[in-house]
Design a protein around this motif. Structure first.
Motif, PDB file in Angstrom:
ATOM      1  N   LYS A  64       0.821  -1.211   0.000  1.00  0.00           N
ATOM      2  CA  LYS A  64       0.000   0.000   0.000  1.00  0.00           C
ATOM      3  C   LYS A  64       0.856   1.263   0.000  1.00  0.00           C
ATOM      4  O   LYS A  64       0.415   2.305  -0.497  1.00  0.00           O
ATOM      5  CB  LYS A  64      -0.948   0.008   1.193  1.00  0.00           C
ATOM      6  N   TYR A  65       2.075   1.190   0.514  1.00  0.00           N
ATOM      7  CA  TYR A  65       2.949   2.354   0.501  1.00  0.00           C
ATOM      8  C   TYR A  65       3.458   2.621  -0.916  1.00  0.00           C
ATOM      9  O   TYR A  65       3.640   3.771  -1.313  1.00  0.00           O
ATOM     10  CB  TYR A  65       4.099   2.154   1.484  1.00  0.00           C
ATOM     11  N   ASP A  66       3.683   1.547  -1.679  1.00  0.00           N
ATOM     12  CA  ASP A  66       4.001   1.724  -3.092  1.00  0.00           C
ATOM     13  C   ASP A  66       2.828   2.370  -3.819  1.00  0.00           C
ATOM     14  O   ASP A  66       3.010   3.236  -4.675  1.00  0.00           O
ATOM     15  CB  ASP A  66       4.331   0.379  -3.743  1.00  0.00           C
ATOM     16  N   PHE A  67       1.623   1.943  -3.488  1.00  0.00           N
ATOM     17  CA  PHE A  67       0.443   2.541  -4.122  1.00  0.00           C
ATOM     18  C   PHE A  67       0.393   4.044  -3.860  1.00  0.00           C
ATOM     19  O   PHE A  67       0.145   4.834  -4.760  1.00  0.00           O
ATOM     20  CB  PHE A  67      -0.839   1.902  -3.578  1.00  0.00           C
ATOM     21  N   PHE A  68       0.617   4.414  -2.607  1.00  0.00           N
ATOM     22  CA  PHE A  68       0.547   5.821  -2.244  1.00  0.00           C
ATOM     23  C   PHE A  68       1.603   6.632  -2.981  1.00  0.00           C
ATOM     24  O   PHE A  68       1.308   7.663  -3.596  1.00  0.00           O
ATOM     25  CB  PHE A  68       0.723   5.998  -0.731  1.00  0.00           C
ATOM     26  N   SER A  69       2.859   6.174  -2.945  1.00  0.00           N
ATOM     27  CA  SER A  69       3.940   6.939  -3.567  1.00  0.00           C
ATOM     28  C   SER A  69       3.798   6.999  -5.081  1.00  0.00           C
ATOM     29  O   SER A  69       4.211   7.973  -5.705  1.00  0.00           O
ATOM     30  CB  SER A  69       5.303   6.340  -3.193  1.00  0.00           C
ATOM     31  N   HIS A  70       3.207   5.982  -5.685  1.00  0.00           N
ATOM     32  CA  HIS A  70       3.058   5.959  -7.136  1.00  0.00           C
ATOM     33  C   HIS A  70       1.775   6.643  -7.606  1.00  0.00           C
ATOM     34  O   HIS A  70       1.527   6.735  -8.811  1.00  0.00           O
ATOM     35  CB  HIS A  70       3.101   4.525  -7.654  1.00  0.00           C
ATOM     36  N   GLY A  71       0.986   7.154  -6.674  1.00  0.00           N
ATOM     37  CA  GLY A  71      -0.226   7.867  -7.064  1.00  0.00           C
ATOM     38  C   GLY A  71      -0.268   9.290  -6.581  1.00  0.00           C
ATOM     39  O   GLY A  71      -1.316   9.940  -6.621  1.00  0.00           O
ATOM     40  N   LYS A  72       0.875   9.801  -6.125  1.00  0.00           N
ATOM     41  CA  LYS A  72       0.873  11.122  -5.496  1.00  0.00           C
ATOM     42  C   LYS A  72       1.791  12.131  -6.171  1.00  0.00           C
ATOM     43  O   LYS A  72       1.371  13.191  -6.582  1.00  0.00           O
ATOM     44  CB  LYS A  72       1.274  10.981  -4.018  1.00  0.00           C
ATOM     45  N   THR A  79      -4.171  12.001  -3.536  1.00  0.00           N
ATOM     46  CA  THR A  79      -3.574  10.782  -4.055  1.00  0.00           C
ATOM     47  C   THR A  79      -4.617   9.935  -4.774  1.00  0.00           C
ATOM     48  O   THR A  79      -5.732   9.760  -4.295  1.00  0.00           O
ATOM     49  CB  THR A  79      -2.971   9.952  -2.915  1.00  0.00           C
ATOM     50  N   ALA A  80      -4.237   9.408  -5.944  1.00  0.00           N
ATOM     51  CA  ALA A  80      -5.081   8.462  -6.663  1.00  0.00           C
ATOM     52  C   ALA A  80      -4.204   7.261  -7.004  1.00  0.00           C
ATOM     53  O   ALA A  80      -3.523   7.248  -8.024  1.00  0.00           O
ATOM     54  CB  ALA A  80      -5.647   9.094  -7.934  1.00  0.00           C
ATOM     55  N   PRO A  81      -4.178   6.251  -6.135  1.00  0.00           N
ATOM     56  CA  PRO A  81      -3.223   5.152  -6.293  1.00  0.00           C
ATOM     57  C   PRO A  81      -3.611   4.189  -7.393  1.00  0.00           C
ATOM     58  O   PRO A  81      -4.794   4.032  -7.728  1.00  0.00           O
ATOM     59  CB  PRO A  81      -3.275   4.452  -4.930  1.00  0.00           C
ATOM     60  N   PRO A  82      -2.616   3.512  -7.957  1.00  0.00           N
ATOM     61  CA  PRO A  82      -2.897   2.471  -8.954  1.00  0.00           C
ATOM     62  C   PRO A  82      -3.351   1.191  -8.274  1.00  0.00           C
ATOM     63  O   PRO A  82      -3.315   1.069  -7.048  1.00  0.00           O
ATOM     64  CB  PRO A  82      -1.538   2.284  -9.629  1.00  0.00           C
ATOM     65  N   ALA A 113      10.482   9.410 -11.184  1.00  0.00           N
ATOM     66  CA  ALA A 113      10.931   9.656  -9.810  1.00  0.00           C
ATOM     67  C   ALA A 113       9.827  10.232  -8.927  1.00  0.00           C
ATOM     68  O   ALA A 113      10.029  10.457  -7.739  1.00  0.00           O
ATOM     69  CB  ALA A 113      12.137  10.606  -9.815  1.00  0.00           C
ATOM     70  N   GLY A 114       8.664  10.503  -9.512  1.00  0.00           N
ATOM     71  CA  GLY A 114       7.536  10.985  -8.713  1.00  0.00           C
ATOM     72  C   GLY A 114       7.651  12.423  -8.262  1.00  0.00           C
ATOM     73  O   GLY A 114       7.135  12.782  -7.202  1.00  0.00           O
ATOM     74  N   THR A 115       8.317  13.284  -9.052  1.00  0.00           N
ATOM     75  CA  THR A 115       8.507  14.676  -8.640  1.00  0.00           C
ATOM     76  C   THR A 115       7.582  15.643  -9.379  1.00  0.00           C
ATOM     77  O   THR A 115       7.712  16.851  -9.221  1.00  0.00           O
ATOM     78  CB  THR A 115       9.964  15.115  -8.880  1.00  0.00           C
ATOM     79  N   SER A 116       6.644  15.142 -10.159  1.00  0.00           N
ATOM     80  CA  SER A 116       5.745  16.025 -10.916  1.00  0.00           C
ATOM     81  C   SER A 116       4.737  16.698  -9.983  1.00  0.00           C
ATOM     82  O   SER A 116       4.468  16.212  -8.878  1.00  0.00           O
ATOM     83  CB  SER A 116       5.015  15.238 -12.000  1.00  0.00           C
ATOM     84  N   VAL A 117       4.148  17.808 -10.440  1.00  0.00           N
ATOM     85  CA  VAL A 117       3.333  18.631  -9.539  1.00  0.00           C
ATOM     86  C   VAL A 117       1.918  18.920 -10.035  1.00  0.00           C
ATOM     87  O   VAL A 117       1.204  19.708  -9.431  1.00  0.00           O
ATOM     88  CB  VAL A 117       4.040  19.976  -9.234  1.00  0.00           C
ATOM     89  N   GLU A 118       1.484  18.297 -11.122  1.00  0.00           N
ATOM     90  CA  GLU A 118       0.135  18.558 -11.623  1.00  0.00           C
ATOM     91  C   GLU A 118      -0.699  17.279 -11.731  1.00  0.00           C
ATOM     92  O   GLU A 118      -1.543  17.148 -12.611  1.00  0.00           O
ATOM     93  CB  GLU A 118       0.193  19.277 -12.978  1.00  0.00           C
ATOM     94  N   GLY A 119      -0.457  16.330 -10.832  1.00  0.00           N
ATOM     95  CA  GLY A 119      -1.250  15.114 -10.822  1.00  0.00           C
ATOM     96  C   GLY A 119      -0.946  14.175 -11.974  1.00  0.00           C
ATOM     97  O   GLY A 119      -1.778  13.336 -12.339  1.00  0.00           O
ATOM     98  N   HIS A 120       0.263  14.282 -12.548  1.00  0.00           N
ATOM     99  CA  HIS A 120       0.605  13.482 -13.726  1.00  0.00           C
ATOM    100  C   HIS A 120       0.514  11.981 -13.486  1.00  0.00           C
ATOM    101  O   HIS A 120       0.188  11.218 -14.400  1.00  0.00           O
ATOM    102  CB  HIS A 120       2.028  13.805 -14.195  1.00  0.00           C
ATOM    103  N   ILE A 121       0.853  11.531 -12.267  1.00  0.00           N
ATOM    104  CA  ILE A 121       0.919  10.086 -12.024  1.00  0.00           C
ATOM    105  C   ILE A 121      -0.307   9.569 -11.280  1.00  0.00           C
ATOM    106  O   ILE A 121      -0.347   8.400 -10.882  1.00  0.00           O
ATOM    107  CB  ILE A 121       2.195   9.704 -11.254  1.00  0.00           C
ATOM    108  N   SER A 122      -1.313  10.398 -11.126  1.00  0.00           N
ATOM    109  CA  SER A 122      -2.537   9.964 -10.455  1.00  0.00           C
ATOM    110  C   SER A 122      -3.286   8.956 -11.321  1.00  0.00           C
ATOM    111  O   SER A 122      -3.455   9.156 -12.528  1.00  0.00           O
ATOM    112  CB  SER A 122      -3.453  11.167 -10.189  1.00  0.00           C
ATOM    113  N   ALA A 123      -3.740   7.880 -10.694  1.00  0.00           N
ATOM    114  CA  ALA A 123      -4.523   6.862 -11.405  1.00  0.00           C
ATOM    115  C   ALA A 123      -5.991   7.274 -11.361  1.00  0.00           C
ATOM    116  O   ALA A 123      -6.714   6.961 -10.421  1.00  0.00           O
ATOM    117  CB  ALA A 123      -4.312   5.496 -10.769  1.00  0.00           C
ATOM    118  N   LEU A 124      -6.418   7.977 -12.376  1.00  0.00           N
ATOM    119  CA  LEU A 124      -7.765   8.535 -12.384  1.00  0.00           C
ATOM    120  C   LEU A 124      -8.824   7.517 -12.767  1.00  0.00           C
ATOM    121  O   LEU A 124     -10.017   7.761 -12.586  1.00  0.00           O
ATOM    122  CB  LEU A 124      -7.826   9.727 -13.344  1.00  0.00           C
ATOM    123  N   GLN A 125      -8.414   6.378 -13.310  1.00  0.00           N
ATOM    124  CA  GLN A 125      -9.359   5.319 -13.648  1.00  0.00           C
ATOM    125  C   GLN A 125      -9.085   4.092 -12.793  1.00  0.00           C
ATOM    126  O   GLN A 125      -7.931   3.740 -12.534  1.00  0.00           O
ATOM    127  CB  GLN A 125      -9.254   4.948 -15.136  1.00  0.00           C
TER     128      GLN A 125
END
Length: 513
Positions: A64-72, A79-82, A113-125
């Motif tokens: 779940k921590y991977d989910f959080f970091s990869h969706g934030k 956060t929108a985790p995968p 690296a998860g440093t984007s700032v406009e929700g680029h890596i959020s899992a919206l679906q």
């Protein structure tokens, strides 16, 4: 991490929160909470079975921590985790994964690296996978750098590359501050403090390799410094934010490490004069390497940072709380650098600048820019307890820069919010950091968004862009039609549909199809 074997069901529960849902765009606090739905995140059982059979060596994380970091990322968006995090190791892995994702209509979000700032890596679906590229650590050091370029893998970060290059006398010069992955910088069209001299990522990429949404491997560009052969596919992929394919390798330009470097600071009584001085420097063709403008609030945050107990040795000289230019000059000789310094001092003096100071001491220079790069966190400290901020990213023609940054600072004061403004003044790009607390009332958050909306409206009115270096993500989609009109957005939609028929690549970013 663990590898998942096929079973009859594969359902992963979200880190739940009742505050948010995917249709609720109005939010009160910045939060580490998660976008919530009434459903559980799930992946098709047959997809998992096919992945396990085809790619048994590929790690699939259900942590779940991977989910959080990869969706934030570094975004203020919730956060929108995968549903799962996959870690491929080579191009063939990605080709196979994307073929299966296309077959099962599973959304894919490339992760650097998860440093984007406009929700680029959020899992919206629901049922999305994050494709973690951190195993792609290839750096081609087999050549002797006869050509000023180098090929790197998608998992290599900016600092990792420059550390590997330290013995060559060459360096990758695009510097966004964060230790972002090179591929993430390509995907977002990043730049930073050195763009005024070396250009943005767009000007520093020669070629790239990618996997298209249907699993096709493609090479774009060459090592040649110019080409007129067909469509400019490198530029098409740059700034595409993972919506058109997965970039796996990039060939970037390198530049010689400067022999002589001088840093300087100069204060002004008002922000407009400081910005005008920058425009005059550019008009006089001063080849400044870095040119950063901080307003009074930014200088206060900066001063608090460098004088704090943990950083008190980084900069011992107290600064006047006034609009300030931070400058850096480089050249092949100290004489050439001093000529730049003298010309800049004269320009600043003509525009009411004062306390012009410069130094060639390497430690002083490094501490100055180290503190400048931490200005985001220093700005958060102006509101104790703040965990994040709305971060504007307007870029305007240089002739409009002074008026726009001045009006934005006035807007911040008028609305009674905290928002240090600073910018890469040499190319007309500036940010306003608007810190958010978890318990901020909706009325305060609305004021922060008003600052951003007003800035972007004024920016587009003068021919500027809503984002100079951060990208669109889903946070700035609503501004694209204002900037380009319906025709420009439709063209983007057609490109997206043409390359990504099933809309599996980072859906909901840049354009909604």
């Amino acid at each position: 991490r663990k590898t998942i074997a096929h079973n009859d069901t594969f359902i992963i529960s979200m880190i739940s929160s009742s505050k948010f849902n995917r249709n609720n765009t109005k939010r009160s606090p910045f939060s580490t909470d998660t976008i919530s739905t009434d459903e559980k995140l799930s992946l098709p059982c047959q997809f998992i079975s096919d992945i396990s059979a085809t790619l048994p060596h590929v790690q699939i994380s259900t942590n779940k921590y991977d989910f959080f970091s990869h969706g934030k990322g570094e975004s203020y968006h919730p956060t929108a985790p995968p549903a799962a995090v996959l870690t491929p190791t080579n191009n063939q892995d990605i080709m196979n994964i994307l073929k299966l994702c296309n077959q099962h209509h599973v959304p894919v979000i490339p992760y650097g690296a998860g440093t984007s700032v406009e929700g680029h890596i959020s899992a919206l679906q629901n049922g999305s996978i994050s494709l973690d590229m951190n195993e792609f650590k290839f750096i081609d050091d087999s050549s002797s750098l006869d050509d000023p370029c180098i090929k790197v893998g998608a998992g290599v970060t900016r600092l990792e590359l420059n550390d590997r290059l330290r013995h060559t006398g060459m360096q990758f010069m695009v510097d966004p501050g964060a230790d972002a992955s090179i591929v993430g910088m390509v995907a977002c069209g990043a730049s930073g403090t050195t763009a005024v001299k070396y250009g943005t990522m767009r000007e520093n990429i020669l070629s790239l390799e990618c996997v298209l949404p249907d699993g096709t491997f493609a090479k774009c560009g060459t090592k040649a410094l110019k080409s007129s052969a067909g469509y400019d596919l490198v530029s098409l992929l740059t700034g595409s934010e993972g919506t058109l394919g997965v970039i796996t390798h990039i060939t970037v330009k390198l530049h010689p490490i400067p022999d002589h470097v001088t840093a300087a600071v100069c204060t002004f009584d008002n922000l407009h004069d400081a910005a005008e001085a920058v425009a005059m420097m550019r008009m006089c063709a001063v080849p400044v390497e870095r040119c950063e403008l901080l307003d009074e609030s930014s200088v206060l945050a900066f001063q608090n940072y460098v004088s704090s107990s943990s950083h008190q040795n980084e900069n011992k000289k107290a600064m006047d709380i006034k609009p300030t230019l931070f400058l850096e000059f480089t050249g092949p000789s100290q004489v050439s650098v001093q000529e730049q310094v003298d010309m800049t001092e004269s320009i600043c003096s003509d525009l009411n600048g004062s306390n012009f100071r410069f130094t060639t001491d390497e430690n002083e220079r490094k501490s100055l820019w180290a503190a400048r790069h931490k200005l985001y966190y220093a700005s958060l400290a102006l509101r104790p307890g703040a965990k994040g901020a709305i971060l504007t990213d307007a870029c305007v023609p240089l002739s409009c820069f002074a008026d726009l940054i001045t009006k934005t600072v006035e807007d911040v004061k008028r609305l009674g919010v905290i928002g240090p403004c600073f910018g890469h003044a040499g190319d007309g790009n500036f940010h306003c950091i608007l810190p958010i607390l978890d318990d901020d009332p909706v009325e305060y958050i609305d004021k922060l968004h008003q600052v951003n909306d007003n800035l972007i409206r004024k920016t587009i009115d003068v021919g500027g862009t809503c984002t100079g270096e951060h990208g669109v993500g889903y946070g700035k989609i609503k501004y694209l039609k204002q900037q380009y009109g319906g025709g420009g957005v439709k063209m983007m939609e057609m490109i997206k549909k043409g390359l990504d028929l099933n809309n599996i690549m980072n859906p909901g970013k840049i354009v909604v199809v």
